[in-house]
Scaffold this motif. Structure first.
Motif, PDB file in Angstrom:
ATOM      1  N   LEU A   7      98.551  51.460  39.028  1.00 32.73           N
ATOM      2  CA  LEU A   7      97.916  52.263  40.058  1.00 32.73           C
ATOM      3  C   LEU A   7      96.976  51.408  40.899  1.00 32.73           C
ATOM      4  N   HIS A   8      97.002  51.665  42.165  1.00 35.63           N
ATOM      5  CA  HIS A   8      96.141  50.980  43.126  1.00 35.63           C
ATOM      6  C   HIS A   8      94.850  51.794  43.225  1.00 35.63           C
ATOM      7  N   GLY A   9      93.903  51.513  42.330  1.00 35.78           N
ATOM      8  CA  GLY A   9      92.676  52.305  42.213  1.00 35.78           C
ATOM      9  C   GLY A   9      91.845  52.336  43.477  1.00 35.78           C
ATOM     10  N   ALA A  10      91.840  51.248  44.225  1.00 37.99           N
ATOM     11  CA  ALA A  10      91.051  51.211  45.458  1.00 37.99           C
ATOM     12  C   ALA A  10      91.566  52.247  46.457  1.00 37.99           C
ATOM     13  N   LEU A  12      93.046  55.099  45.674  1.00 39.69           N
ATOM     14  CA  LEU A  12      92.702  56.424  45.161  1.00 39.69           C
ATOM     15  C   LEU A  12      91.248  56.788  45.456  1.00 39.69           C
ATOM     16  N   ARG A  13      90.371  55.790  45.505  1.00 40.62           N
ATOM     17  CA  ARG A  13      88.956  56.027  45.799  1.00 40.62           C
ATOM     18  C   ARG A  13      88.632  55.956  47.292  1.00 40.62           C
ATOM     19  N   SER A  14      89.601  55.559  48.104  1.00 42.01           N
ATOM     20  CA  SER A  14      89.362  55.440  49.542  1.00 42.01           C
ATOM     21  C   SER A  14      89.380  56.817  50.211  1.00 42.01           C
ATOM     22  N   PRO A  15      88.817  56.910  51.419  1.00 44.42           N
ATOM     23  CA  PRO A  15      88.856  58.191  52.136  1.00 44.42           C
ATOM     24  C   PRO A  15      90.284  58.703  52.338  1.00 44.42           C
ATOM     25  N   LEU A  16      91.215  57.808  52.624  1.00 54.24           N
ATOM     26  CA  LEU A  16      92.589  58.234  52.848  1.00 54.24           C
ATOM     27  C   LEU A  16      93.221  58.769  51.565  1.00 54.24           C
ATOM     28  N   GLY A  17      92.940  58.141  50.443  1.00 50.51           N
ATOM     29  CA  GLY A  17      93.469  58.621  49.167  1.00 50.51           C
ATOM     30  C   GLY A  17      92.933  59.996  48.806  1.00 50.51           C
ATOM     31  N   LEU A  18      91.639  60.209  49.028  1.00 50.95           N
ATOM     32  CA  LEU A  18      91.046  61.509  48.739  1.00 50.95           C
ATOM     33  C   LEU A  18      91.561  62.591  49.690  1.00 50.95           C
ATOM     34  N   LEU A  19      91.735  62.229  50.955  1.00 50.44           N
ATOM     35  CA  LEU A  19      92.292  63.182  51.910  1.00 50.44           C
ATOM     36  C   LEU A  19      93.729  63.546  51.537  1.00 50.44           C
ATOM     37  N   ARG A  20      94.499  62.555  51.074  1.00 50.26           N
ATOM     38  CA  ARG A  20      95.882  62.825  50.655  1.00 50.26           C
ATOM     39  C   ARG A  20      95.926  63.804  49.480  1.00 50.26           C
ATOM     40  N   ALA A  59     105.491  61.331  49.189  1.00 53.99           N
ATOM     41  CA  ALA A  59     106.109  60.000  49.205  1.00 53.99           C
ATOM     42  C   ALA A  59     105.107  58.939  49.680  1.00 53.99           C
ATOM     43  N   LEU A  60     104.375  59.222  50.760  1.00 57.37           N
ATOM     44  CA  LEU A  60     103.366  58.272  51.248  1.00 57.37           C
ATOM     45  C   LEU A  60     102.289  58.031  50.201  1.00 57.37           C
ATOM     46  N   PHE A  61     101.842  59.118  49.567  1.00 59.05           N
ATOM     47  CA  PHE A  61     100.806  59.002  48.547  1.00 59.05           C
ATOM     48  C   PHE A  61     101.302  58.175  47.363  1.00 59.05           C
ATOM     49  N   GLY A  62     102.506  58.454  46.903  1.00 57.13           N
ATOM     50  CA  GLY A  62     103.054  57.722  45.756  1.00 57.13           C
ATOM     51  C   GLY A  62     103.235  56.244  46.040  1.00 57.13           C
ATOM     52  N   LEU A  63     103.800  55.923  47.186  1.00 57.39           N
ATOM     53  CA  LEU A  63     103.997  54.512  47.539  1.00 57.39           C
ATOM     54  C   LEU A  63     102.658  53.798  47.724  1.00 57.39           C
ATOM     55  N   SER A  64     101.696  54.470  48.322  1.00 59.50           N
ATOM     56  CA  SER A  64     100.381  53.861  48.530  1.00 59.50           C
ATOM     57  C   SER A  64      99.635  53.701  47.216  1.00 59.50           C
ATOM     58  N   LEU A  65      99.740  54.698  46.342  1.00 60.72           N
ATOM     59  CA  LEU A  65      99.050  54.647  45.057  1.00 60.72           C
ATOM     60  C   LEU A  65      99.598  53.527  44.177  1.00 60.72           C
ATOM     61  N   LEU A  66     100.896  53.299  44.261  1.00 54.91           N
ATOM     62  CA  LEU A  66     101.512  52.222  43.484  1.00 54.91           C
ATOM     63  C   LEU A  66     101.457  50.881  44.208  1.00 54.91           C
ATOM     64  N   GLY A  67     101.021  50.886  45.456  1.00 57.16           N
ATOM     65  CA  GLY A  67     100.947  49.652  46.231  1.00 57.16           C
ATOM     66  C   GLY A  67     102.313  49.093  46.563  1.00 57.16           C
ATOM     67  N   ARG A  68     103.300  49.951  46.718  1.00 59.85           N
ATOM     68  CA  ARG A  68     104.683  49.520  46.928  1.00 59.85           C
ATOM     69  C   ARG A  68     105.218  49.825  48.319  1.00 59.85           C
ATOM     70  N   TRP A  69     104.360  49.981  49.310  1.00 60.67           N
ATOM     71  CA  TRP A  69     104.846  50.309  50.645  1.00 60.67           C
ATOM     72  C   TRP A  69     105.654  49.181  51.258  1.00 60.67           C
TER      73      TRP A  69
END
Length: 159
Positions: A7-10, A12-20, A59-69
């Motif tokens: 998991l890309h913890g940064a 998940l804690r970013s404004p975009l992750g919380l908004l997602r 899909a965007l959230f999952g790829l971003s959370l895993l850092g696999r975009w």
């Protein structure tokens, strides 16, 4: 060589992750509320729009959370722009339309909210969906503006 998934913890804690996370929760509340009740006419489009945007957001959230975009052809190298277009064009546009449809349908069913009305009433379901859709549209606007601000500052990453 492919690395292990983590998991890309940064993010998940970013404004975009919380908004997602908020977008996913409110989007699910919207389409579950509509799908769980009898619906007809334009509510079919509202449900389609909500589910489409919700799945793309997931899909965007999952790829971003895993850092696999980077694994996404063509879009991976433009991930910030992809998120920006998704949020402003799809998220705000489709949720605003869906919210308007459900608000209109709630207004048309407002008569059944009277005391003593004995038939099944869809007013509260349509109103709940409309409120969830309106808040979701606002969250998509905020995340789109966040991505736009990063893009204007010449940053290329979502965090």
């Amino acid at each position: 060589a492919r690395g292990s998934l983590s998991l890309h913890g940064a993010y998940l804690r970013s404004p975009l992750g919380l908004l997602r996370l908020g977008q996913l929760a409110l989007g699910a509340a919207f389409w579950v509320t509509v799908a769980a009740h009898k619906y007809e006419g334009a509510a079919h489009f509202a449900l389609f729009a909500a589910v489409l945007v919700w799945l793309l957001t997931l899909a965007l959230f999952g790829l971003s959370l895993l850092g696999r975009w980077a694994l996404v052809p063509w879009l991976g190298s433009r991930w910030l722009l992809t998120n920006l277009v998704h949020d402003l064009a799809l998220g705000v546009g489709l949720y605003a339309a869906a919210t308007g449809i459900m608000g209109y349908k709630a207004g048309r069913k407002s008569y059944c909210n009277l005391p003593g009305y004995s038939q099944h009433c869809l007013y509260s379901a349509y109103l709940s969906a409309s409120v969830c859709g309106g808040i979701a549209a606002c969250l998509y606007l905020f995340s789109g503006l966040y991505c736009l601000a990063r893009r204007c500052r010449d940053q290329r990453d979502i965090i």
